[in-house]
Design an enzyme around this catalytic site. Structure first.
Site, PDB file in Angstrom:
ATOM      1  N   SER A   1       0.857  -1.186   0.000  1.00 44.62           N
ATOM      2  CA  SER A   1       0.000   0.000   0.000  1.00 44.62           C
ATOM      3  C   SER A   1       0.890   1.232   0.000  1.00 44.62           C
ATOM      4  O   SER A   1       2.019   1.182   0.510  1.00 44.62           O
ATOM      5  CB  SER A   1      -0.879   0.012   1.247  1.00 44.62           C
ATOM      6  OG  SER A   1      -1.540   1.260   1.370  1.00 44.62           O
TER       7      SER A   1
ATOM      8  N   TYR B   1      -1.969  -0.602  10.372  1.00 46.90           N
ATOM      9  CA  TYR B   1      -2.033  -0.913   8.934  1.00 46.90           C
ATOM     10  C   TYR B   1      -0.789  -0.374   8.233  1.00 46.90           C
ATOM     11  O   TYR B   1      -0.146  -1.065   7.444  1.00 46.90           O
ATOM     12  CB  TYR B   1      -3.308  -0.299   8.332  1.00 46.90           C
ATOM     13  CG  TYR B   1      -3.482  -0.594   6.859  1.00 46.90           C
ATOM     14  CD1 TYR B   1      -3.988  -1.818   6.432  1.00 46.90           C
ATOM     15  CD2 TYR B   1      -3.143   0.351   5.892  1.00 46.90           C
ATOM     16  CE1 TYR B   1      -4.154  -2.100   5.082  1.00 46.90           C
ATOM     17  CE2 TYR B   1      -3.302   0.075   4.541  1.00 46.90           C
ATOM     18  CZ  TYR B   1      -3.813  -1.146   4.140  1.00 46.90           C
ATOM     19  OH  TYR B   1      -3.962  -1.420   2.798  1.00 46.90           O
TER      20      TYR B   1
ATOM     21  N   LYS C   1       2.121  -2.579   6.212  1.00 44.19           N
ATOM     22  CA  LYS C   1       2.441  -2.453   4.788  1.00 44.19           C
ATOM     23  C   LYS C   1       3.886  -2.012   4.577  1.00 44.19           C
ATOM     24  O   LYS C   1       4.522  -2.399   3.594  1.00 44.19           O
ATOM     25  CB  LYS C   1       1.456  -1.501   4.109  1.00 44.19           C
ATOM     26  CG  LYS C   1       0.018  -2.053   4.082  1.00 44.19           C
ATOM     27  CD  LYS C   1      -0.085  -3.378   3.322  1.00 44.19           C
ATOM     28  CE  LYS C   1      -1.529  -3.828   3.173  1.00 44.19           C
ATOM     29  NZ  LYS C   1      -1.678  -5.040   2.355  1.00 44.19           N
TER      30      LYS C   1
HETATM   31  N1  LIG Z   1      -8.848  -0.846  -1.078  1.00 40.80           N
HETATM   32  C1  LIG Z   1      -7.852  -0.001  -0.877  1.00 40.80           C
HETATM   33  O1  LIG Z   1      -8.029   1.216  -0.814  1.00 40.80           O
HETATM   34  C2  LIG Z   1      -6.465  -0.523  -0.726  1.00 40.80           C
HETATM   35  C3  LIG Z   1      -5.410   0.390  -0.748  1.00 40.80           C
HETATM   36  C4  LIG Z   1      -4.116  -0.075  -0.587  1.00 40.80           C
HETATM   37  C5  LIG Z   1      -3.882  -1.421  -0.419  1.00 40.80           C
HETATM   38  N2  LIG Z   1      -4.911  -2.285  -0.398  1.00 40.80           N
HETATM   39  C6  LIG Z   1      -4.601  -3.704  -0.192  1.00 40.80           C
HETATM   40  O2  LIG Z   1      -5.104  -4.450  -1.272  1.00 40.80           O
HETATM   41  C7  LIG Z   1      -5.434  -5.760  -0.841  1.00 40.80           C
HETATM   42  C8  LIG Z   1      -6.843  -6.105  -1.285  1.00 40.80           C
HETATM   43  O3  LIG Z   1      -7.736  -5.135  -0.768  1.00 40.80           O
HETATM   44  P1  LIG Z   1      -9.261  -5.031  -1.239  1.00 40.80           P
HETATM   45  O4  LIG Z   1      -9.611  -3.605  -1.193  1.00 40.80           O
HETATM   46  O5  LIG Z   1      -9.448  -5.834  -2.468  1.00 40.80           O
HETATM   47  O6  LIG Z   1      -9.968  -5.739   0.015  1.00 40.80           O
HETATM   48  P2  LIG Z   1     -11.230  -6.720   0.083  1.00 40.80           P
HETATM   49  O7  LIG Z   1     -11.610  -6.728   1.520  1.00 40.80           O
HETATM   50  O8  LIG Z   1     -12.258  -6.366  -0.927  1.00 40.80           O
HETATM   51  O9  LIG Z   1     -10.635  -8.139  -0.338  1.00 40.80           O
HETATM   52  C9  LIG Z   1      -9.712  -8.794   0.500  1.00 40.80           C
HETATM   53  C10 LIG Z   1      -9.845 -10.290   0.311  1.00 40.80           C
HETATM   54  O10 LIG Z   1      -8.877 -10.907   1.187  1.00 40.80           O
HETATM   55  C11 LIG Z   1      -9.525 -11.972   1.874  1.00 40.80           C
HETATM   56  N3  LIG Z   1      -8.891 -12.174   3.181  1.00 40.80           N
HETATM   57  C12 LIG Z   1      -8.929 -11.360   4.261  1.00 40.80           C
HETATM   58  N4  LIG Z   1      -8.273 -11.912   5.278  1.00 40.80           N
HETATM   59  C13 LIG Z   1      -7.796 -13.105   4.828  1.00 40.80           C
HETATM   60  C14 LIG Z   1      -7.021 -14.146   5.414  1.00 40.80           C
HETATM   61  N5  LIG Z   1      -6.631 -14.086   6.688  1.00 40.80           N
HETATM   62  N6  LIG Z   1      -6.687 -15.213   4.659  1.00 40.80           N
HETATM   63  C15 LIG Z   1      -7.093 -15.296   3.372  1.00 40.80           C
HETATM   64  N7  LIG Z   1      -7.846 -14.363   2.768  1.00 40.80           N
HETATM   65  C16 LIG Z   1      -8.185 -13.280   3.494  1.00 40.80           C
HETATM   66  C17 LIG Z   1     -10.978 -11.535   2.025  1.00 40.80           C
HETATM   67  O11 LIG Z   1     -11.852 -12.643   2.242  1.00 40.80           O
HETATM   68  C18 LIG Z   1     -11.224 -10.830   0.698  1.00 40.80           C
HETATM   69  O12 LIG Z   1     -11.698 -11.714  -0.297  1.00 40.80           O
HETATM   70  C19 LIG Z   1      -5.244  -5.762   0.681  1.00 40.80           C
HETATM   71  O13 LIG Z   1      -3.988  -6.310   0.996  1.00 40.80           O
HETATM   72  C20 LIG Z   1      -5.276  -4.295   1.032  1.00 40.80           C
HETATM   73  O14 LIG Z   1      -4.568  -3.976   2.204  1.00 40.80           O
HETATM   74  C21 LIG Z   1      -6.195  -1.873  -0.560  1.00 40.80           C
END
Ligand SMILES: NC(=O)c1ccc[n+]([C@@H]2O[C@H](COP(=O)([O-])OP(=O)(O)OC[C@H]3O[C@@H](n4cnc5c(N)ncnc54)[C@H](O)[C@@H]3O)[C@@H](O)[C@H]2O)c1
Length: 273
Positions: free
Chosen positions: A164, A179, A183
């Site tokens: 992130s 968080y 990251k």
């Molecule tokens: N959405 C944002 O703004 C954003 C920004 C920066 C980074 N990210 C990163 O991107 C990645 C995906 O985020 P997203 O927005 O798609 O989130 P999301 O919540 O839509 O999807 C996350 C997925 O990970 C799965 N998950 C959660 N915990 C788990 C575990 N312990 N074991 C296996 N699976 C697990 C969930 O079931 C879900 O399907 C994450 O690592 C998040 O930190 C997201």
């Protein structure tokens, strides 16, 4: 929808290198959100088998079935219920993948959670440990097990960790020290692993997204803050759920063969200010 051999063979050499043609790809967190869209893109880019690891059984089953259908049932798409904190479950699932499809060529580790608006002085230590365990230790456990399978097969590989921009900046106005620390750990872990595993021809890179429009941020409590996030983003928008797809394919593909131990930030310009 998937890239067929016929089309692949008619592509120019540079474009062929930018595909995932014939590769076995594992995507964690692929049941929804960014991981799910990157999984779809990998199939479009020619993956020969796409395997989703996710902790959510229902969503995982549904998303794998839907993606399989979208391929016209031509590409194997499988779901394994795996919690990325559970080393034993990861080992069993990776072994099953190797037995069925061969060692993975690409791992995209998108599984992750976020806590925000929690001041450090009131952060519950159990929650703090849980988040570090999923975001950071999960990245390690997945990379280690998949990396060992690549090494055992003597195959080059590409590991893409979803970090992130919060690993490099401090978000405003919400407080989310855990968080951000998790990251930053993922980015430094990826960098270290990229250096360590270059000798095995395994590349490790991070994608660092800015604010993305996914369910993770679809919380009414964040609505007012989203206005501020956008105002601090030169493109004045949140990233779309498929905005990481092109980079994920590129990092997984042979076109990025000289890239390892680095992170690429995709944030609509947020980190410019
Ligand atoms: N959405 C944002 O703004 C954003 C920004 C920066 C980074 N990210 C990163 O991107 C990645 C995906 O985020 P997203 O927005 O798609 O989130 P999301 O919540 O839509 O999807 C996350 C997925 O990970 C799965 N998950 C959660 N915990 C788990 C575990 N312990 N074991 C296996 N699976 C697990 C969930 O079931 C879900 O399907 C994450 O690592 C998040 O930190 C997201």
């Amino acid at each position: 929808m998937p890239l067929t051999r016929d089309i692949y063979e008619r592509m120019t050499p540079s474009m062929q290198k930018m595909t995932l043609f014939g590769k076995v790809v594992i995507v964690t967190g692929g049941a929804r959100g960014l991981g799910n869209h990157m999984a779809r893109a990998c199939v479009e880019a020619g993956a020969k088998a796409l395997i989703i690891f996710d902790a959510n059984q229902e969503l995982g089953d549904e998303s794998a079935a839907e993606l399989h259908r979208l391929t016209g049932n031509t590409i194997p798409v499988e779901f394994f219920k795996v919690d990325v904190r559970d080393g034993g479950a990861i080992e069993d699932a990776v072994k099953a993948v190797v037995d069925k499809y061969g060692a993975p060529d690409v791992l995209i580790n998108s599984a992750g959670i976020a806590d925000s608006n929690i001041p450090a002085e009131t952060y519950d230590h159990v929650m703090f440990r849980r988040l570090i365990d999923i975001n950071l230790t999960g990245s390690f456990l997945m990379s280690q097990t998949v990396g060992k399978a690549m090494m055992a097969a003597g195959k080059p590989g590409s590991i893409v960790l979803v970090a992130s921009m919060s690993g490099s900046i401090v978000n405003y106005p919400q407080e989310q020290s855990c968080y951000n620390a998790s990251k930053a750990g993922v980015i430094q872990f990826g960098k270290s692993l990229g250096a360590e595993w270059a000798k095995y021809n395994i590349r490790v890179n991070c994608i660092s997204p800015g604010y993305m429009d996914t369910a993770l941020n679809n919380v009414p409590a964040l609505d007012a803050q989203k206005v501020i996030w956008k105002s601090l983003t030169p493109q004045n928008r949140l990233g779309a759920v498929d905005d990481l797809n092109g980079l994920a394919i590129y990092l997984g593909s042979d076109a990025s063969g000289f890239m390892t131990g680095t992170q690429v930030i995709i944030d609509g310009g947020y980190t410019c200010y």
